[in-house]
Motif scaffolding. Sequence first.
Motif, PDB file in Angstrom:
ATOM      1  N   PRO A 135     -41.443  18.365 -14.649  1.00  0.00           N
ATOM      2  CA  PRO A 135     -40.754  18.949 -13.488  1.00  0.00           C
ATOM      3  C   PRO A 135     -39.342  19.430 -13.806  1.00  0.00           C
ATOM      4  O   PRO A 135     -38.519  18.679 -14.334  1.00  0.00           O
ATOM      5  CB  PRO A 135     -40.713  17.780 -12.495  1.00  0.00           C
ATOM      6  N   ILE A 183     -37.398   6.008 -21.901  1.00  0.00           N
ATOM      7  CA  ILE A 183     -36.982   5.895 -23.305  1.00  0.00           C
ATOM      8  C   ILE A 183     -36.318   7.195 -23.765  1.00  0.00           C
ATOM      9  O   ILE A 183     -35.299   7.178 -24.453  1.00  0.00           O
ATOM     10  CB  ILE A 183     -38.205   5.636 -24.235  1.00  0.00           C
ATOM     11  N   LYS A 219     -46.110   4.978 -12.318  1.00  0.00           N
ATOM     12  CA  LYS A 219     -46.972   6.151 -12.422  1.00  0.00           C
ATOM     13  C   LYS A 219     -48.400   5.741 -12.755  1.00  0.00           C
ATOM     14  O   LYS A 219     -49.360   6.351 -12.310  1.00  0.00           O
ATOM     15  CB  LYS A 219     -46.444   7.094 -13.512  1.00  0.00           C
ATOM     16  N   PRO A 252     -40.231   4.525 -15.161  1.00  0.00           N
ATOM     17  CA  PRO A 252     -41.223   4.870 -14.138  1.00  0.00           C
ATOM     18  C   PRO A 252     -42.670   4.764 -14.629  1.00  0.00           C
ATOM     19  O   PRO A 252     -43.610   4.879 -13.841  1.00  0.00           O
ATOM     20  CB  PRO A 252     -40.901   6.338 -13.820  1.00  0.00           C
ATOM     21  N   PRO A 294     -43.074   0.151 -29.116  1.00  0.00           N
ATOM     22  CA  PRO A 294     -42.373  -0.614 -28.080  1.00  0.00           C
ATOM     23  C   PRO A 294     -43.310  -1.608 -27.382  1.00  0.00           C
ATOM     24  O   PRO A 294     -44.494  -1.332 -27.203  1.00  0.00           O
ATOM     25  CB  PRO A 294     -41.928   0.458 -27.070  1.00  0.00           C
ATOM     26  N   PHE A 300     -48.301   8.977 -20.876  1.00  0.00           N
ATOM     27  CA  PHE A 300     -48.530   8.129 -19.697  1.00  0.00           C
ATOM     28  C   PHE A 300     -49.754   7.266 -19.921  1.00  0.00           C
ATOM     29  O   PHE A 300     -50.476   7.432 -20.916  1.00  0.00           O
ATOM     30  CB  PHE A 300     -48.629   8.968 -18.406  1.00  0.00           C
ATOM     31  N   ALA A 360     -44.051  -3.801 -23.744  1.00  0.00           N
ATOM     32  CA  ALA A 360     -44.027  -3.349 -22.340  1.00  0.00           C
ATOM     33  C   ALA A 360     -42.582  -3.296 -21.849  1.00  0.00           C
ATOM     34  O   ALA A 360     -41.794  -4.212 -22.111  1.00  0.00           O
ATOM     35  CB  ALA A 360     -44.834  -4.307 -21.486  1.00  0.00           C
ATOM     36  N   TYR A 377     -55.858   4.021 -22.986  1.00  0.00           N
ATOM     37  CA  TYR A 377     -54.424   4.180 -23.300  1.00  0.00           C
ATOM     38  C   TYR A 377     -54.116   3.568 -24.671  1.00  0.00           C
ATOM     39  O   TYR A 377     -53.485   4.210 -25.526  1.00  0.00           O
ATOM     40  CB  TYR A 377     -53.565   3.520 -22.220  1.00  0.00           C
ATOM     41  N   ALA A 428     -43.241  11.996 -24.770  1.00  0.00           N
ATOM     42  CA  ALA A 428     -43.956  12.158 -23.493  1.00  0.00           C
ATOM     43  C   ALA A 428     -45.315  11.455 -23.574  1.00  0.00           C
ATOM     44  O   ALA A 428     -46.035  11.597 -24.559  1.00  0.00           O
ATOM     45  CB  ALA A 428     -44.149  13.639 -23.181  1.00  0.00           C
TER      46      ALA A 428
HETATM   47  N1  NAP Z   1     -43.153   1.877 -20.428  1.00  0.00           N
HETATM   48  C1  NAP Z   1     -43.798   1.093 -21.285  1.00  0.00           C
HETATM   49  O1  NAP Z   1     -44.101  -0.084 -21.004  1.00  0.00           O
HETATM   50  C2  NAP Z   1     -44.156   1.636 -22.643  1.00  0.00           C
HETATM   51  C3  NAP Z   1     -44.509   0.732 -23.661  1.00  0.00           C
HETATM   52  C4  NAP Z   1     -44.862   1.232 -24.903  1.00  0.00           C
HETATM   53  C5  NAP Z   1     -44.852   2.598 -25.131  1.00  0.00           C
HETATM   54  N2  NAP Z   1     -44.526   3.454 -24.130  1.00  0.00           N
HETATM   55  C6  NAP Z   1     -44.540   4.889 -24.393  1.00  0.00           C
HETATM   56  O2  NAP Z   1     -43.223   5.373 -24.340  1.00  0.00           O
HETATM   57  C7  NAP Z   1     -43.215   6.754 -23.975  1.00  0.00           C
HETATM   58  C8  NAP Z   1     -42.190   6.974 -22.871  1.00  0.00           C
HETATM   59  O3  NAP Z   1     -42.545   6.203 -21.751  1.00  0.00           O
HETATM   60  P1  NAP Z   1     -41.477   5.679 -20.670  1.00  0.00           P
HETATM   61  O4  NAP Z   1     -41.744   4.257 -20.439  1.00  0.00           O
HETATM   62  O5  NAP Z   1     -40.122   6.121 -21.035  1.00  0.00           O
HETATM   63  O6  NAP Z   1     -42.052   6.434 -19.374  1.00  0.00           O
HETATM   64  P2  NAP Z   1     -41.510   7.649 -18.498  1.00  0.00           P
HETATM   65  O7  NAP Z   1     -40.141   7.338 -18.034  1.00  0.00           O
HETATM   66  O8  NAP Z   1     -42.575   7.906 -17.503  1.00  0.00           O
HETATM   67  O9  NAP Z   1     -41.408   8.848 -19.548  1.00  0.00           O
HETATM   68  C9  NAP Z   1     -42.479   9.672 -19.884  1.00  0.00           C
HETATM   69  C10 NAP Z   1     -41.970  11.085 -19.995  1.00  0.00           C
HETATM   70  O10 NAP Z   1     -43.072  11.945 -20.343  1.00  0.00           O
HETATM   71  C11 NAP Z   1     -43.073  13.060 -19.471  1.00  0.00           C
HETATM   72  N3  NAP Z   1     -44.399  13.612 -19.247  1.00  0.00           N
HETATM   73  C12 NAP Z   1     -45.458  13.011 -18.645  1.00  0.00           C
HETATM   74  N4  NAP Z   1     -46.504  13.860 -18.568  1.00  0.00           N
HETATM   75  C13 NAP Z   1     -46.091  15.023 -19.146  1.00  0.00           C
HETATM   76  C14 NAP Z   1     -46.716  16.266 -19.381  1.00  0.00           C
HETATM   77  N5  NAP Z   1     -47.983  16.498 -19.012  1.00  0.00           N
HETATM   78  N6  NAP Z   1     -46.006  17.248 -19.974  1.00  0.00           N
HETATM   79  C15 NAP Z   1     -44.711  17.041 -20.353  1.00  0.00           C
HETATM   80  N7  NAP Z   1     -44.073  15.871 -20.168  1.00  0.00           N
HETATM   81  C16 NAP Z   1     -44.752  14.875 -19.567  1.00  0.00           C
HETATM   82  C17 NAP Z   1     -42.571  12.479 -18.182  1.00  0.00           C
HETATM   83  O11 NAP Z   1     -42.146  13.483 -17.296  1.00  0.00           O
HETATM   84  P3  NAP Z   1     -42.872  13.637 -15.843  1.00  0.00           P
HETATM   85  O12 NAP Z   1     -41.799  13.428 -14.890  1.00  0.00           O
HETATM   86  O13 NAP Z   1     -43.390  15.004 -15.954  1.00  0.00           O
HETATM   87  O14 NAP Z   1     -43.979  12.633 -15.691  1.00  0.00           O
HETATM   88  C18 NAP Z   1     -41.423  11.609 -18.672  1.00  0.00           C
HETATM   89  O15 NAP Z   1     -40.267  12.383 -18.871  1.00  0.00           O
HETATM   90  C19 NAP Z   1     -44.660   7.093 -23.577  1.00  0.00           C
HETATM   91  O16 NAP Z   1     -45.289   7.750 -24.645  1.00  0.00           O
HETATM   92  C20 NAP Z   1     -45.286   5.715 -23.360  1.00  0.00           C
HETATM   93  O17 NAP Z   1     -46.683   5.730 -23.603  1.00  0.00           O
HETATM   94  C21 NAP Z   1     -44.145   3.008 -22.882  1.00  0.00           C
END
Ligand code: NAP
Length: 263
Positions: free
Chosen positions: A34, A13, A195, A191, A184, A90, A186, A152, A88
């Motif tokens: 990273p 996102i 993860k 990733p 949002p 997970f 799912a 979560y 950010a």
């Molecule tokens: N995917 C879904 O189904 C979904 C649904 C609803 C809400 N969300 C929320 O949307 C947000 C973004 O998720 P996404 O789906 O886009 O997943 P994503 O691609 O995994 O993005 C998460 C980001 O957070 C970073 N991050 C994780 N741990 C960290 C740490 N300790 N310190 C700094 N940065 C860190 C990750 O970098 P790294 O490479 O370091 O891990 C990555 O850049 C999250 O808050 C998630 O809970 C996701």
Amino acid sequence: MKNVLISGGSSGIGLELSRHFAKNGYRLLWVAKPAAELDAAKKIIEAEISGVVIETLAKDLTQPEACQEVFDWVKKNDHSLDVLVNNAGFGTYGFCNEVPVKQELNMIELNVVSLYKMTRLFLPEMLEKDAGTVINISSTSSLQPIPRMNTYASTKAFVRHFTLGIQEELRIKNSKVKALTVIPAAINDTPFQQKAKMHKVRTFKGLATTTAKEVADDIWKGFSNGKTLIITGWKMRALQRIRFLMPKWLQDYIIRKETEITS
Ligand SMILES: NC(=O)c1ccc[n+]([C@@H]2O[C@H](COP(=O)([O-])OP(=O)(O)OC[C@H]3O[C@@H](n4cnc5c(N)ncnc54)[C@H](OP(=O)(O)O)[C@@H]3O)[C@@H](O)[C@H]2O)c1
């Protein structure tokens, strides 16, 4: 030049949303763990959008001093934030007594504590300028208890409640600063599920799944129109409208099924 800080801006996102801000002339300030991922994503956006300015900081936001260090980095570079996106985060999967405690504490530290700290650090300056927006990413899992994703979902309930509460306080203060709560559904193309070892969970292949692009498009539209709450993805918006017509036992049954592993 306007400044947007996006935590986790180099993936999912955060990366999709970055495209909107960059195309609209914002300087991107990215914080993620990273350095290699930050560098790779920076190259992609720089190749796509001419003249984009991206500054990156590799930081693990679960570390006790990390948020303060992010704040100091922004100030050292003489920037003032127009938009803060706490993205950010997970997830963990499994019954609450089975998921390693350390992993869930780490998740609470990122999804709840760091989001709280970042908001507290950057909000005073926005209040002083009487301008700016804090965008906090919650989840549809925040709308009711979710078995197998209980902790979560609870972290995301904090994000929703906290951000809606801030918006109400801003209204009381007659402030022009905004707090935008994003919910949002799912997402099937970030990733995140890999993860969290959730890629076989039914909800990621379900009827209401969305994509990172659809989420980012909805956030940008809502942000541009001064909205304070967005449920992203038209399918999830439709589902939430009819959800309350269902008896509770049926809602619980559907959620239980949605969180099961499929083959
Ligand atoms: N995917 C879904 O189904 C979904 C649904 C609803 C809400 N969300 C929320 O949307 C947000 C973004 O998720 P996404 O789906 O886009 O997943 P994503 O691609 O995994 O993005 C998460 C980001 O957070 C970073 N991050 C994780 N741990 C960290 C740490 N300790 N310190 C700094 N940065 C860190 C990750 O970098 P790294 O490479 O370091 O891990 C990555 O850049 C999250 O808050 C998630 O809970 C996701």
